[in-house]
Design a protein around this motif. Structure first.
Motif, PDB file in Angstrom:
ATOM      1  N   LEU A 101       3.327   0.169  11.973  1.00 23.30           N
ATOM      2  CA  LEU A 101       2.930  -1.149  12.485  1.00 23.30           C
ATOM      3  C   LEU A 101       3.068  -1.266  13.998  1.00 23.30           C
ATOM      4  O   LEU A 101       2.763  -2.310  14.564  1.00 23.30           O
ATOM      5  CB  LEU A 101       3.752  -2.242  11.791  1.00 23.30           C
ATOM      6  N   GLN A 102       3.558  -0.180  14.629  1.00 25.59           N
ATOM      7  CA  GLN A 102       3.742  -0.195  16.081  1.00 25.59           C
ATOM      8  C   GLN A 102       4.613  -1.370  16.510  1.00 25.59           C
ATOM      9  O   GLN A 102       4.309  -2.077  17.480  1.00 25.59           O
ATOM     10  CB  GLN A 102       2.380  -0.292  16.787  1.00 25.59           C
ATOM     11  N   LEU A 103       5.668  -1.588  15.720  1.00 24.40           N
ATOM     12  CA  LEU A 103       6.638  -2.635  16.069  1.00 24.40           C
ATOM     13  C   LEU A 103       7.971  -1.949  16.319  1.00 24.40           C
ATOM     14  O   LEU A 103       8.297  -0.966  15.644  1.00 24.40           O
ATOM     15  CB  LEU A 103       6.820  -3.617  14.906  1.00 24.40           C
ATOM     16  N   ASN A 104       8.759  -2.465  17.280  1.00 23.31           N
ATOM     17  CA  ASN A 104      10.017  -1.771  17.535  1.00 23.31           C
ATOM     18  C   ASN A 104      11.008  -1.973  16.382  1.00 23.31           C
ATOM     19  O   ASN A 104      10.866  -2.889  15.581  1.00 23.31           O
ATOM     20  CB  ASN A 104      10.626  -2.159  18.894  1.00 23.31           C
ATOM     21  N   LYS A 105      12.005  -1.084  16.325  1.00 23.63           N
ATOM     22  CA  LYS A 105      12.894  -1.050  15.157  1.00 23.63           C
ATOM     23  C   LYS A 105      13.686  -2.333  14.987  1.00 23.63           C
ATOM     24  O   LYS A 105      13.956  -2.773  13.876  1.00 23.63           O
ATOM     25  CB  LYS A 105      13.832   0.159  15.248  1.00 23.63           C
ATOM     26  N   SER A 106      14.052  -2.966  16.105  1.00 28.13           N
ATOM     27  CA  SER A 106      14.853  -4.189  15.952  1.00 28.13           C
ATOM     28  C   SER A 106      13.998  -5.321  15.367  1.00 28.13           C
ATOM     29  O   SER A 106      14.486  -6.103  14.549  1.00 28.13           O
ATOM     30  CB  SER A 106      15.487  -4.602  17.289  1.00 28.13           C
ATOM     31  N   SER A 107      12.712  -5.370  15.753  1.00 28.96           N
ATOM     32  CA  SER A 107      11.836  -6.389  15.148  1.00 28.96           C
ATOM     33  C   SER A 107      11.681  -6.117  13.660  1.00 28.96           C
ATOM     34  O   SER A 107      11.733  -7.036  12.832  1.00 28.96           O
ATOM     35  CB  SER A 107      10.440  -6.357  15.778  1.00 28.96           C
ATOM     36  N   ILE A 108      11.462  -4.843  13.304  1.00 26.39           N
ATOM     37  CA  ILE A 108      11.305  -4.487  11.892  1.00 26.39           C
ATOM     38  C   ILE A 108      12.559  -4.910  11.113  1.00 26.39           C
ATOM     39  O   ILE A 108      12.474  -5.511  10.039  1.00 26.39           O
ATOM     40  CB  ILE A 108      11.065  -2.962  11.733  1.00 26.39           C
ATOM     41  N   SER A 109      13.734  -4.642  11.694  1.00 28.63           N
ATOM     42  CA  SER A 109      14.978  -5.015  11.012  1.00 28.63           C
ATOM     43  C   SER A 109      15.069  -6.516  10.810  1.00 28.63           C
ATOM     44  O   SER A 109      15.427  -6.995   9.732  1.00 28.63           O
ATOM     45  CB  SER A 109      16.191  -4.575  11.836  1.00 28.63           C
ATOM     46  N   GLU A 110      14.722  -7.249  11.863  1.00 31.42           N
ATOM     47  CA  GLU A 110      14.802  -8.717  11.779  1.00 31.42           C
ATOM     48  C   GLU A 110      13.890  -9.240  10.654  1.00 31.42           C
ATOM     49  O   GLU A 110      14.315 -10.023   9.811  1.00 31.42           O
ATOM     50  CB  GLU A 110      14.376  -9.305  13.131  1.00 31.42           C
ATOM     51  N   LYS A 165       0.829  -1.218   0.000  1.00 32.06           N
ATOM     52  CA  LYS A 165       0.000   0.000   0.000  1.00 32.06           C
ATOM     53  C   LYS A 165       0.857   1.260   0.000  1.00 32.06           C
ATOM     54  O   LYS A 165       0.460   2.287  -0.521  1.00 32.06           O
ATOM     55  CB  LYS A 165      -0.883   0.018   1.252  1.00 32.06           C
ATOM     56  N   HIS A 166       2.015   1.195   0.650  1.00 29.47           N
ATOM     57  CA  HIS A 166       2.868   2.388   0.800  1.00 29.47           C
ATOM     58  C   HIS A 166       4.271   2.063   0.321  1.00 29.47           C
ATOM     59  O   HIS A 166       5.176   1.853   1.125  1.00 29.47           O
ATOM     60  CB  HIS A 166       2.921   2.830   2.274  1.00 29.47           C
ATOM     61  N   PRO A 167       4.476   1.999  -0.998  1.00 29.37           N
ATOM     62  CA  PRO A 167       5.801   1.653  -1.485  1.00 29.37           C
ATOM     63  C   PRO A 167       6.816   2.731  -1.133  1.00 29.37           C
ATOM     64  O   PRO A 167       6.435   3.890  -0.929  1.00 29.37           O
ATOM     65  CB  PRO A 167       5.614   1.556  -3.006  1.00 29.37           C
ATOM     66  N   ASN A 168       8.069   2.305  -1.054  1.00 28.95           N
ATOM     67  CA  ASN A 168       9.140   3.260  -0.794  1.00 28.95           C
ATOM     68  C   ASN A 168       9.037   3.921   0.569  1.00 28.95           C
ATOM     69  O   ASN A 168       9.017   5.147   0.672  1.00 28.95           O
ATOM     70  CB  ASN A 168       9.155   4.360  -1.867  1.00 28.95           C
ATOM     71  N   ILE A 169       8.927   3.145   1.604  1.00 25.93           N
ATOM     72  CA  ILE A 169       8.986   3.759   2.937  1.00 25.93           C
ATOM     73  C   ILE A 169      10.162   3.178   3.711  1.00 25.93           C
ATOM     74  O   ILE A 169      10.644   2.078   3.419  1.00 25.93           O
ATOM     75  CB  ILE A 169       7.668   3.638   3.734  1.00 25.93           C
ATOM     76  N   SER A 170      10.596   3.932   4.684  1.00 26.90           N
ATOM     77  CA  SER A 170      11.790   3.540   5.427  1.00 26.90           C
ATOM     78  C   SER A 170      11.419   2.534   6.524  1.00 26.90           C
ATOM     79  O   SER A 170      10.246   2.394   6.890  1.00 26.90           O
ATOM     80  CB  SER A 170      12.413   4.766   6.065  1.00 26.90           C
ATOM     81  N   ARG A 171      12.425   1.880   7.067  1.00 27.12           N
ATOM     82  CA  ARG A 171      12.195   0.952   8.186  1.00 27.12           C
ATOM     83  C   ARG A 171      11.595   1.710   9.372  1.00 27.12           C
ATOM     84  O   ARG A 171      10.739   1.190  10.089  1.00 27.12           O
ATOM     85  CB  ARG A 171      13.514   0.295   8.590  1.00 27.12           C
ATOM     86  N   SER A 172      12.043   2.939   9.542  1.00 25.00           N
ATOM     87  CA  SER A 172      11.558   3.711  10.681  1.00 25.00           C
ATOM     88  C   SER A 172      10.057   4.046  10.524  1.00 25.00           C
ATOM     89  O   SER A 172       9.272   3.947  11.476  1.00 25.00           O
ATOM     90  CB  SER A 172      12.431   4.951  10.787  1.00 25.00           C
ATOM     91  N   ASP A 173       9.644   4.396   9.278  1.00 22.82           N
ATOM     92  CA  ASP A 173       8.216   4.660   9.026  1.00 22.82           C
ATOM     93  C   ASP A 173       7.382   3.382   9.194  1.00 22.82           C
ATOM     94  O   ASP A 173       6.259   3.406   9.695  1.00 22.82           O
ATOM     95  CB  ASP A 173       8.007   5.230   7.623  1.00 22.82           C
ATOM     96  N   LEU A 174       7.962   2.268   8.742  1.00 22.22           N
ATOM     97  CA  LEU A 174       7.279   0.974   8.909  1.00 22.22           C
ATOM     98  C   LEU A 174       7.058   0.690  10.390  1.00 22.22           C
ATOM     99  O   LEU A 174       5.984   0.252  10.813  1.00 22.22           O
ATOM    100  CB  LEU A 174       8.154  -0.144   8.350  1.00 22.22           C
ATOM    101  N   SER A 175       8.099   0.956  11.160  1.00 24.77           N
ATOM    102  CA  SER A 175       8.046   0.714  12.594  1.00 24.77           C
ATOM    103  C   SER A 175       6.901   1.528  13.229  1.00 24.77           C
ATOM    104  O   SER A 175       6.138   1.017  14.050  1.00 24.77           O
ATOM    105  CB  SER A 175       9.404   1.088  13.186  1.00 24.77           C
ATOM    106  N   GLN A 176       6.771   2.770  12.788  1.00 27.08           N
ATOM    107  CA  GLN A 176       5.692   3.617  13.323  1.00 27.08           C
ATOM    108  C   GLN A 176       4.318   3.130  12.884  1.00 27.08           C
ATOM    109  O   GLN A 176       3.391   3.029  13.687  1.00 27.08           O
ATOM    110  CB  GLN A 176       5.883   5.056  12.835  1.00 27.08           C
TER     111      GLN A 176
END
Ligand SMILES: [Zn+2]
Length: 373
Positions: free
Chosen positions: A30-39, A17-28
């Protein structure tokens, strides 16, 4: 296929739905912490289902530009097959709905011959799909009748409902995910993919008449898949008999066959196609004008019903009349006399007849993303 991991599915659907977004935006989001998003994203990068794509805007504090993520749209291909009563159409697309291959064939589809045509199409697409890491990821069939998940309940204009299509295709191609949906629902999915609104109704007029309804971004199916069967709502009590068993259904007044039949009842020289009727209308033929005005009168009643029961932001018309008579949707808007029509647009589909086949492909893509990992 490994056990489903909901967080990874959430990441995939969010990236779609939202192409081209950063890991940090994804984290916000999905309300998931950054390390989970990275994993999770590292794993999806390893699978090659997502990819890094350039950099986004730098932060307001002047920080380093983040690396953005997007779906790897060339991961694999999805196939859509539209089984209409008198025509079979297919489209093979990448995950961004870009058409890789397309074909259509005029044929009277029956429960006996359907699998023969379907096998030919699928077999032909298996080889080109091998060039992609994921191969052929799924096939979705649009059916001109009532579909309830894996079952075709009823097709008033051909006998395909007597074939267990899901079982037949799944048996022949056991590793290929198979999906079925109603053709108007397919159109609605395609329009939803393209539209900025979250509530819309796609009205398809062809050999029959049906609607696909998207409420808050989701397809409304209803009990047994009955939602959207508005072509079989009655507008003329004791009216013309219909294949569904009732009398006076919208379909008997607004489908292509019904429109032509009315024209032929008042004109001296009969016509056989809607294209001919549109030509006569543009030439100023009085019978064609009368036929279109009558169609608009009934279609305006249909618009009125849709506006008052669903109040979508858009009603999108898929019909040759809407595509080829420029003021058709404006005339329809003008004839829809209700005080409840503010902020409800009636427009023609920009996809024309391809909305059905592209909607089928889009369903296969969505199902693939939901089933991934
Ligand atoms: Zn009916």
């Amino acid at each position: 296929m490994a056990e489903r991991v909901p967080n990874e599915v959430q990441i995939l659907t969010t990236l779609y739905k939202h192409p081209n977004i950063s890991r940090s935006d994804l984290s916000q989001k999905l309300q998931l912490n950054k390390s989970s998003i990275s994993e999770y994203t590292n794993q999806l990068l390893d699978y090659e289902i997502i990819r890094e794509n350039g950099t986004g805007d730098s932060t307001t504090k002047g920080g380093r530009k983040p690396i953005c993520l997007e779906i790897n749209y060339q991961y694999g291909l999805c196939l859509g097959i539209d089984l209409a009563p008198h025509k079979i159409t297919f489209a093979l697309c990448d995950l961004q709905l870009n058409i890789i291959d397309y074909g259509e064939q005029l044929v009277d589809v029956t429960k006996e011959n359907a699998m023969q045509y379907i096998s030919k199409i699928i077999d032909a697409q298996l080889t080109p799909s091998k060039a992609y890491k994921g191969g052929l990821l799924g096939v979705a069939f649009s059916i001109h009748g009532i579909v309830d998940k894996k079952k075709i309940r009823f097709t008033p204009n051909y006998d395909i409902y007597k074939l267990d299509l899901f079982h037949a295709v799944s048996t022949q191609y056991p590793s290929l995910p198979v999906h079925l949906l109603n053709e108007s629902n397919a159109s609605a999915l395609c329009e939803a993919y393209n539209s900025h609104v979250r509530n819309l109704v796609a009205v398809n007029v062809g050999s029959g008449l049906g609607a696909g309804i998207i409420i808050d971004g989701r397809l409304l199916q209803g009990v047994n898949g009955y939602a959207g069967e508005i072509g079989h709502a009655i507008i003329v009590p004791d009216g013309k008999p219909c294949n569904c068993g009732n009398e006076g259904c919208f379909e008997q007044y607004c489908s292509e066959g019904a429109i032509l039949s009315y024209y032929n009842s008042i004109a001296r020289t009969p016509l056989t196609t809607i294209t001919d009727l549109i030509h006569e209308y543009k030439q100023g033929n009085a019978c064609a004008e009368q036929t279109i005005q009558r169609d608009l009168k009934y279609m305006a009643l249909l618009m009125n019903h849709i506006m008052k029961t669903i109040a979508p932001e858009q009603i999108i018309i898929n019909s040759d009349l809407a595509y080829h008579i420029a003021p058709y949707t404006q005339m329809l808007t003008d004839m829809t006399t209700t005080t409840y029509k503010q902020n409800i647009e009636i427009i023609s589909s920009v996809f024309h007849h391809r909305s059905v086949i592209l909607g089928a492909v889009y369903l296969a893509i969505q199902e693939f993303l939901h089933a991934f990992v």
